[in-house]
Design a protein around this motif. Sequence first.
Motif, PDB file in Angstrom:
ATOM      1  N   GLY A   6       0.815  -1.212   0.000  1.00 35.49           N
ATOM      2  CA  GLY A   6       0.000   0.000   0.000  1.00 35.49           C
ATOM      3  C   GLY A   6       0.845   1.256   0.000  1.00 35.49           C
ATOM      4  N   LEU A   7       1.928   1.233   0.770  1.00 38.78           N
ATOM      5  CA  LEU A   7       2.814   2.397   0.818  1.00 38.78           C
ATOM      6  C   LEU A   7       3.511   2.614  -0.519  1.00 38.78           C
ATOM      7  CD1 LEU A   7       4.026   4.640   2.536  1.00 38.78           C
ATOM      8  CD2 LEU A   7       5.813   3.053   3.255  1.00 38.78           C
ATOM      9  N   TYR A   8       3.957   1.521  -1.164  1.00 40.24           N
ATOM     10  CA  TYR A   8       4.563   1.615  -2.497  1.00 40.24           C
ATOM     11  C   TYR A   8       3.630   2.326  -3.467  1.00 40.24           C
ATOM     12  CZ  TYR A   8       8.675  -1.464  -2.026  1.00 40.24           C
ATOM     13  OH  TYR A   8       9.888  -2.002  -1.696  1.00 40.24           O
ATOM     14  N   VAL A   9       2.412   1.816  -3.561  1.00 37.43           N
ATOM     15  CA  VAL A   9       1.469   2.358  -4.536  1.00 37.43           C
ATOM     16  C   VAL A   9       1.120   3.804  -4.209  1.00 37.43           C
ATOM     17  CG1 VAL A   9      -0.845   2.118  -5.519  1.00 37.43           C
ATOM     18  CG2 VAL A   9       0.530   0.087  -5.060  1.00 37.43           C
ATOM     19  N   ASN A  10       0.820   4.072  -2.943  1.00 34.41           N
ATOM     20  CA  ASN A  10       0.424   5.414  -2.529  1.00 34.41           C
ATOM     21  C   ASN A  10       1.528   6.426  -2.805  1.00 34.41           C
ATOM     22  OD1 ASN A  10      -1.231   7.378  -1.423  1.00 34.41           O
ATOM     23  ND2 ASN A  10      -0.660   6.917   0.676  1.00 34.41           N
TER      24      ASN A  10
ATOM     25  N   ALA B  32       8.370   7.057 -14.167  1.00 32.20           N
ATOM     26  CA  ALA B  32       9.749   6.679 -13.822  1.00 32.20           C
ATOM     27  C   ALA B  32      10.234   7.442 -12.597  1.00 32.20           C
ATOM     28  CB  ALA B  32      10.670   6.940 -15.012  1.00 32.20           C
ATOM     29  N   ALA B  33       9.863   8.727 -12.503  1.00 34.82           N
ATOM     30  CA  ALA B  33      10.262   9.524 -11.345  1.00 34.82           C
ATOM     31  C   ALA B  33       9.662   8.942 -10.074  1.00 34.82           C
ATOM     32  CB  ALA B  33       9.820  10.973 -11.534  1.00 34.82           C
TER      33      ALA B  33
ATOM     34  N   VAL C 268      10.491   3.751  -4.554  1.00 33.06           N
ATOM     35  CA  VAL C 268      10.807   2.351  -4.245  1.00 33.06           C
ATOM     36  C   VAL C 268      12.008   2.246  -3.301  1.00 33.06           C
ATOM     37  CG1 VAL C 268      11.648   0.180  -5.225  1.00 33.06           C
ATOM     38  CG2 VAL C 268       9.707   1.352  -6.281  1.00 33.06           C
ATOM     39  N   PRO C 269      13.148   2.897  -3.577  1.00 29.50           N
ATOM     40  CA  PRO C 269      14.260   2.823  -2.618  1.00 29.50           C
ATOM     41  C   PRO C 269      13.911   3.422  -1.255  1.00 29.50           C
ATOM     42  CG  PRO C 269      15.018   3.658  -4.737  1.00 29.50           C
ATOM     43  CD  PRO C 269      13.537   3.657  -4.787  1.00 29.50           C
ATOM     44  N   LEU C 270      13.124   4.514  -1.252  1.00 27.92           N
ATOM     45  CA  LEU C 270      12.763   5.143   0.015  1.00 27.92           C
ATOM     46  C   LEU C 270      11.875   4.221   0.854  1.00 27.92           C
ATOM     47  CD1 LEU C 270      13.230   7.844   1.455  1.00 27.92           C
ATOM     48  CD2 LEU C 270      11.095   8.666   0.471  1.00 27.92           C
ATOM     49  N   THR C 271      10.940   3.538   0.204  1.00 23.16           N
ATOM     50  CA  THR C 271      10.062   2.610   0.925  1.00 23.16           C
ATOM     51  C   THR C 271      10.855   1.413   1.446  1.00 23.16           C
ATOM     52  OG1 THR C 271       8.233   3.277  -0.514  1.00 23.16           O
ATOM     53  CG2 THR C 271       7.946   1.262   0.756  1.00 23.16           C
ATOM     54  N   MET C 272      11.788   0.907   0.638  1.00 21.34           N
ATOM     55  CA  MET C 272      12.630  -0.201   1.094  1.00 21.34           C
ATOM     56  C   MET C 272      13.465   0.214   2.294  1.00 21.34           C
ATOM     57  SD  MET C 272      13.868  -1.760  -2.590  1.00 21.34           S
ATOM     58  CE  MET C 272      14.928  -2.978  -1.822  1.00 21.34           C
TER      59      MET C 272
ATOM     60  N   MET D  51      13.530  16.249   1.426  1.00 16.31           N
ATOM     61  CA  MET D  51      14.082  16.682   0.136  1.00 16.31           C
ATOM     62  C   MET D  51      13.207  16.211  -1.020  1.00 16.31           C
ATOM     63  SD  MET D  51      18.150  15.987   0.769  1.00 16.31           S
ATOM     64  CE  MET D  51      18.499  16.159  -0.975  1.00 16.31           C
ATOM     65  N   VAL D  52      12.754  14.956  -0.942  1.00 12.41           N
ATOM     66  CA  VAL D  52      11.877  14.418  -1.992  1.00 12.41           C
ATOM     67  C   VAL D  52      10.569  15.188  -2.045  1.00 12.41           C
ATOM     68  CG1 VAL D  52      10.507  12.396  -2.670  1.00 12.41           C
ATOM     69  CG2 VAL D  52      12.890  12.108  -1.961  1.00 12.41           C
ATOM     70  N   THR D  53      10.029  15.504  -0.866  1.00 16.15           N
ATOM     71  CA  THR D  53       8.768  16.242  -0.799  1.00 16.15           C
ATOM     72  C   THR D  53       8.906  17.614  -1.433  1.00 16.15           C
ATOM     73  OG1 THR D  53       8.136  15.083   1.229  1.00 16.15           O
ATOM     74  CG2 THR D  53       7.011  17.148   0.756  1.00 16.15           C
ATOM     75  N   VAL D  54       9.970  18.311  -1.080  1.00 22.00           N
ATOM     76  CA  VAL D  54      10.180  19.648  -1.640  1.00 22.00           C
ATOM     77  C   VAL D  54      10.423  19.569  -3.140  1.00 22.00           C
ATOM     78  CG1 VAL D  54      11.751  21.623  -1.652  1.00 22.00           C
ATOM     79  CG2 VAL D  54      11.026  20.638   0.522  1.00 22.00           C
ATOM     80  N   LEU D  55      11.230  18.587  -3.556  1.00 18.43           N
ATOM     81  CA  LEU D  55      11.608  18.492  -4.965  1.00 18.43           C
ATOM     82  C   LEU D  55      10.431  18.100  -5.842  1.00 18.43           C
ATOM     83  CD1 LEU D  55      13.998  18.672  -6.939  1.00 18.43           C
ATOM     84  CD2 LEU D  55      14.403  16.242  -6.552  1.00 18.43           C
TER      85      LEU D  55
END
Length: 277
Positions: free
Chosen positions: A61-65, A111-112, A118-122, A162-166
């Motif tokens: 669920g977190l991946y998809v969201n 792709a973005a 994916v790496p962040l969730t892992m 950083m991801v959120t801002v970017l």
Amino acid sequence: MGNLLVILLIKLNPSLHTPIYFFLVNLSSSEICLTSSVVPQLLAHLLVEEKTISIAACAAGLYVNAIVGLMHCCLLAAMAYDRYVAICHPLHYTAIMSGQACALLVVASWAAGISVEVPLTMWVFSLPFCGPNRIHHFFCDFPQLLNLACAETSQIKAVGSMVTVLFILCPFLFILLSYVRIISTILKLPSAEGRRKAFSTCSSHLTVVTVFYGTAIITYLAPNTGSTKESDLLISLLNTIISPVLNPIIYTLRNKEVKGALRKTVQKSSFSHHWRN
């Protein structure tokens, strides 16, 4: 069902086979993925007393969201660019917004989302969780999971910020700048009718952007001071469930082209049924 109706309507009507509706098909498809990853689990929890979720289901669920949320930001920016080209450079619209260019923008948006989330969730699920594994939320999300981790989370929180801002603020600023140019161009049009038609082509997208980014910024960028858990849940509910419900309505009720295509499809279906009978 609303998003599925929009997709079928666009596919069945050649008059809607334009770049903006190509983006809309992808937006509706992603919203189907988003609601399908959250709503079934939410409905199940309303029916049972023991509200649990497996780690695998939580991660999925977190991946998809996360992927869909980030992809939405990029796709809404691409749609803003389409409106900018259509109004500010109408003579070059066909050349700039070619089928290949639109496909590249959509692929880049997906792709973005995948390459970042994916790496962040892992990383999140590699952290140790010591319990109690209780999430005060109706789906798995980064802030709630990080609060349960019994390890140092400052680095992953910094990367997440950083991801959120970017991927929330930067596309939002791009959309804002695009509409500054769009409004400036529209106001220079000589006739009031021309200005009204130009504004009407952007109204649906602008409404969707306002709903999506308004709730996303409040959820992920606003300070937590003064907010309650209930208000945070309400905002997340609006962003995750209510927004995908509203978007098909916005794009059908506020769009003459879509309403015209819907009318033609219904009439064609009725005529075909009458002829068979």
